[in-house]
Design an enzyme around this catalytic site. Structure first.
Site, PDB file in Angstrom:
ATOM      1  N   HIS A   1      -3.110   6.688   2.043  1.00  0.00           N
ATOM      2  CA  HIS A   1      -3.605   5.413   1.544  1.00  0.00           C
ATOM      3  C   HIS A   1      -5.018   5.187   2.077  1.00  0.00           C
ATOM      4  O   HIS A   1      -5.280   5.329   3.274  1.00  0.00           O
ATOM      5  CB  HIS A   1      -2.678   4.288   1.996  1.00  0.00           C
ATOM      6  CG  HIS A   1      -3.271   2.933   1.905  1.00  0.00           C
ATOM      7  ND1 HIS A   1      -3.851   2.449   0.751  1.00  0.00           N
ATOM      8  CD2 HIS A   1      -3.398   1.938   2.834  1.00  0.00           C
ATOM      9  CE1 HIS A   1      -4.304   1.230   0.966  1.00  0.00           C
ATOM     10  NE2 HIS A   1      -4.044   0.901   2.226  1.00  0.00           N
TER      11      HIS A   1
ATOM     12  N   CYS B   1       0.804  -1.222   0.000  1.00  0.00           N
ATOM     13  CA  CYS B   1       0.000   0.000   0.000  1.00  0.00           C
ATOM     14  C   CYS B   1       0.834   1.269   0.000  1.00  0.00           C
ATOM     15  O   CYS B   1       0.293   2.364  -0.193  1.00  0.00           O
ATOM     16  CB  CYS B   1      -0.945  -0.003   1.202  1.00  0.00           C
ATOM     17  SG  CYS B   1      -2.015  -1.467   1.241  1.00  0.00           S
TER      18      CYS B   1
ATOM     19  N   ASN C   1     -10.423  -0.607  -0.446  1.00  0.00           N
ATOM     20  CA  ASN C   1      -8.966  -0.583  -0.333  1.00  0.00           C
ATOM     21  C   ASN C   1      -8.393  -1.285  -1.555  1.00  0.00           C
ATOM     22  O   ASN C   1      -8.437  -2.509  -1.657  1.00  0.00           O
ATOM     23  CB  ASN C   1      -8.535  -1.277   0.962  1.00  0.00           C
ATOM     24  CG  ASN C   1      -7.035  -1.285   1.159  1.00  0.00           C
ATOM     25  OD1 ASN C   1      -6.255  -1.075   0.232  1.00  0.00           O
ATOM     26  ND2 ASN C   1      -6.605  -1.553   2.383  1.00  0.00           N
TER      27      ASN C   1
END
Length: 333
Positions: free
Chosen positions: A258, A120, A288
C-alpha cells in the site's frame, strides 16, 4: 486472530485498468494552505503531487472510468460478469452501492454487486473474496475495483494529513480457469481492532469504544502510531505469507505495498530484506489513494513494461482497522 495459508485458486487475471482525475494538488499548492513546503513533504512522504476529483465527481465516476479503460485496452466483454466487488471507504452515498452504479453503467445482466470496506487493505481483501467466489463456482467472472475519493474527506487545515491523500481508481478482471493453477498463490490477513482509534472517519457513532471521536466527516490519523504499527507488524505478515507458500524474499520479483508513505515502505523493506528497488508504488504523483494505491501501482508497472509474465508479485495492503491483507500472485497478464 490471523490466517495465512497457501490457497487453492482457479482465478486468472485477464485485464487491468485505472483512472485518476485531471486536477493536480502539488506540494507548492499545499504551501498556500498550510505551513509546509515541498522539501519537507518529499523528505517525509515521497509524495510530489496528488490528484483531486472535481466537486461533482465521485468514487463511482472514477470506478466507471477505470473499468472503461480496462475494457478499451484489453477488448474484454463485461456483459457476462457475474460479480462486482468495489473496495472503498468513500462511497458516493451509503446506498445504493458504488458497485451497483458500475453495474448500471455497463449494463451488466444477472450480477452480484457489493462494496467492501477494509480501507487501505481493501483491494487485496477484495482479491481474496473474488478468489473464493470463483473457486466455489458462484461466479466465473469477477470485476474487482479499488477506488477512493480521499480529498473529499481530508481536512485541509491539518498539515499532518492533507499532504498525504489523493483520489483514484484501479480495476482488474478475474476469470475462472479450471485447466491450470490460478494466479493467486497464497494469502494472509490479520486485524488489530484495538488500534482502530489511531486512524478513523466518523459515521453514526461519536465514540469508538472509550475514545471520543473528533473532526466529524474528515479523516483523523495518529501518524506516529500508525507508522509504528505498520513497520513492526507488516514484516511479520510478509514472512508468514512467504513461509506458508514455501518461498523466500529472494523469490519475489516485485513487492507492491500500500502506497501510504515512502518512509513506511522503506522501513518495511529494510526489516523484511526486500530491496526498495523491487517495490512498485503509486504515491509519488498520486499520493495515498487508500484502496486504489495497489491497483494504480500495478497498472503503472504494466504501462512501463516492468511487470512480465511469470513474475512473482507480493501485494500487501495495510491501514485503518487496523487491518492487513496480503496476496502472493504469479503475474500472467
Amino acid at each position: 486472530m490471523t490466517s495465512s495459508f497457501r490457497i487453492r485458486s482457479n482465478a486468472k487475471l485477464t485485464a487491468i485498468g485505472s483512472y485518476v482525475p485531471d486536477q493536480k494538488i502539488t506540494n507548492a499548492g499545499l504551501e498556500r494552505l498550510v505551513e509546509t513546503n515541498d522539501e519537507w513533504i518529499v523528505q517525509r512522504t515521497g509524495i510530489s503531487e496528488r490528484r483531486a476529483a472535481a466537486p461533482d465527481q465521485y468514487t463511482s465516476d472514477m470506478c466507471i472510468e477505470a473499468v472503461a479503460d480496462l475494457q478499451r485496452r484489453y477488448n474484454v466483454q463485461l456483459e457476462d460478469v457475474d460479480y462486482i466487488i468495489v473496495s472503498t471507504t468513500t462511497p458516493d452515498m451509503p446506498f445504493p452501492s458504488v458497485s451497483a452504479r458500475v453495474q448500471q453503467a455497463f449494463n451488466i445482466g444477472a450480477c452480484g454487486a457489493i462494496d467492501l470496506q477494509a480501507a487501505c487493505a481493501g483491494f487485496t481483501a477484495a482479491l481474496q473474496n473474488a478468489n473464493g467466489l470463483l473457486l466455489s463456482g458462484i461466479a466465473r467472472k469477477v470485476l474487482v475495483i479499488g477506488a477512493d475519493s480521499m480529498t473529499k474527506i481530508t481536512d485541509y487545515t491539518d498539515r499532518t494529513t492533507c499532504i498525504l491523500f489523493g483520489d483514484g481508481a484501479g480495476a482488474v478482471l478475474l476469470e475462472a480457469d479450471d485447466d491450470r493453477e490460478g494466479d493467486l498463490l497464497a494469502s494472509y490477513s490479520v486485524t488489530t481492532g484495538a488500534g482502530g482509534h489511531h486512524v478513523y472517519l466518523t459515521g453514526l457513532s461519536e465514540k469508538l469504544g472509550e475514545h471520543e471521536l473528533q473532526n466529524p466527516g474528515k479523516i483523523v490519523q495518529n501518524g506516529r502510531e500508525v507508522y509504528k504499527w505498520a513497520v513492526s507488524t507488516v514484516p511479520i505478515g510478509i514472512e508468514q505469507l512467504l513461509e506458508r507458500a514455501g518461498l523466500t524474499v529472494a523469490d519475489i520479483d516485485w513487492f507492491v505495498p500500500h502506497s501510504a508513505n515512502m518512509r513506511i515502505i522503506e522501513s518495511i523493506c529494510e526489516r523484511s530484506g526486500i530491496p526498495v528497488e523491487r517495490t512498485l508504488a503509486s504515491l509519488q504523483h498520486y499520493g495515498n489513494t487508500s484502496s486504489a494505491t495497489i491497483p494504480l501501482a500495478l497498472d503503472l508497472a504494466v504501462r512501463d513494461n516492468k511487470l512480465q509474465p511469470g513474475q512473482l508479485v507480493l501485494l500487501y495492503g495495510f491501514g485503518a482497522g487496523l487491518t492487513q491483507a496480503g496476496v502472493l500472485m504469479r503475474w500472467e497478464l
